[in-house]
Each structure stands twice: as structure tokens, then as C-alpha cells.
Design a protein around this motif. Structure first.
Motif: not given
Length: 185
Positions: A95, A98, A140-141, A143
Motif C-alpha cells: 500500500e 502503490e 489502483d485504477e 484511486e
């Protein structure tokens, strides 16, 4: 007989309501200690991690993002849900990288706590990450985040103005302040 059996609520029926990607919701009928019954609305959650990343020059790395349940943008420490079977430390590393692009050399578990035990079983593990190296974030896509570096004073200002208002970030902010105060002696 256990020490706190006089407080126990025995489940006598359970009705699943929703089975989603992040949460499951059910309504349990329970037998209360006094013999009466009551309904308990319960949210089941896989658990999550949060990371308090601290740079070598004394700043906290946070993300600003829109939170639909609140209908506003807030500032938070990086966090995310545990995948099935995933260890908390592995999730924290994933996390952090990312969401912020940072990689840390050192992780220390600060605390694990239930976020809202009155209705949810989510257990949140909060790590402090140090020895940071900046890289490229890969959210993420679905986010969208801004990455910020804040001094302790800047973080307190954002808390006072309401931009920092979620429990994990407030806990992390005061844990960081406590660490700084201990180091000063």
C-alpha cells in the motif's frame, strides 16, 4: 465459566444482508444476558493496514483523496485492505508503494485496533515506516490521490481545519508527536 460470561450475547439467528467486495453485512439476533433478545447489525471486513511514513528530514507522507461516504476530500496516511491470506506487513509495504511511490527500509508495528467495534469487526494494523526512498506511485485504477509531505505543525494545522479527520490518521499524528516529544527528552 469465563470471567466475563455475564456480558456475553449468544447468537440465536443470523441473516446475511449483503456480500460485497469489501464488506459483508448481516443482522444477528442475540440472546442478552438478562434473557431478552436484540438485533445487532454487523459489518464483516477482511481487516486493513495503514502506514505512518516518516522521511529522514522529519516529514509525514500522506495522501489527499476524495471519500465518497463523506462527500469530501480529506488527508490520510496511506492505507488499504488486506487481501485474503495476506500478512499485514506485506500489505503495508504494498500500500505504501502503490499509493505514494515510497519504499521503506524499516517497518515497526505501532498498534492494531478495531475501528468501530459497535458494528464492525475490522482490525486495523498501523505501521511506522522509516528509511524512505521516493519512487513512482501506482494507485489502483479507481484511486486518485495527491501525495503530500507534511511537517508536524502542518499536519496539526490540517487536523484543526478538518482536512485530517479520520481515526487512523489522527492516531498516527499523535503517535508521531509523542515520538518527537520523547526524542527531544
Amino acid at each position: 465459566m469465563g470471567k466475563y460470561d455475564h456480558l456475553y450475547e449468544k447468537t440465536i439467528a443470523s441473516q446475511p444482508i449483503y456480500d460485497g467486495r469489501i464488506i459483508k453485512v448481516k443482522v444477528d439476533e442475540v440472546l442478552l444476558p438478562n434473557g431478552n433478545t436484540a438485533k445487532r447489525e454487523i459489518v464483516n471486513h477482511q481487516g486493513a493496514v495503514a502506514v505512518l511514513p516518516l522521511t529522514d528530514d522529519g516529514k509525514m507522507v500522506v495522501v489527499r483523496q476524495f471519500r465518497k461516504p463523506l462527500e469530501c476530500t480529506i488527508v490520510e496516511i496511506p492505507a488499504g485492505k488486506l487481501e485474503i491470506g495476506e500478512e499485514a506487513l506485506a500489505c503495508a509495504k504494498r500500500e505504501l508503494e502503490e499509493e505514494t511511490g515510497y519504499v521503506a527500509e524499516n517497518y515497526t508495528l505501532l498498534s492494531s485496533f478495531y475501528t468501530s467495534p459497535g458494528f464492525a469487526d475490522e482490525l486495523l494494523h498501523v505501521f511506522v515506516a522509516t528509511g524512505l526512498t521516493k519512487g513512482e506511485s501506482r494507485p489502483d485504477e479507481d484511486e486518485f490521490v495527491d501525495v503530500l509531505e507534511l511537517t508536524l505543525d502542518e499536519a496539526h494545522d490540517l487536523h484543526r481545519t478538518g482536512e485530517i479527520r479520520d481515526a487512523k490518521t489522527v492516531v498516527a499524528l499523535y503517535a508521531w508527536e509523542n515520538k518527537v516529544l520523547r526524542e527531544r527528552g
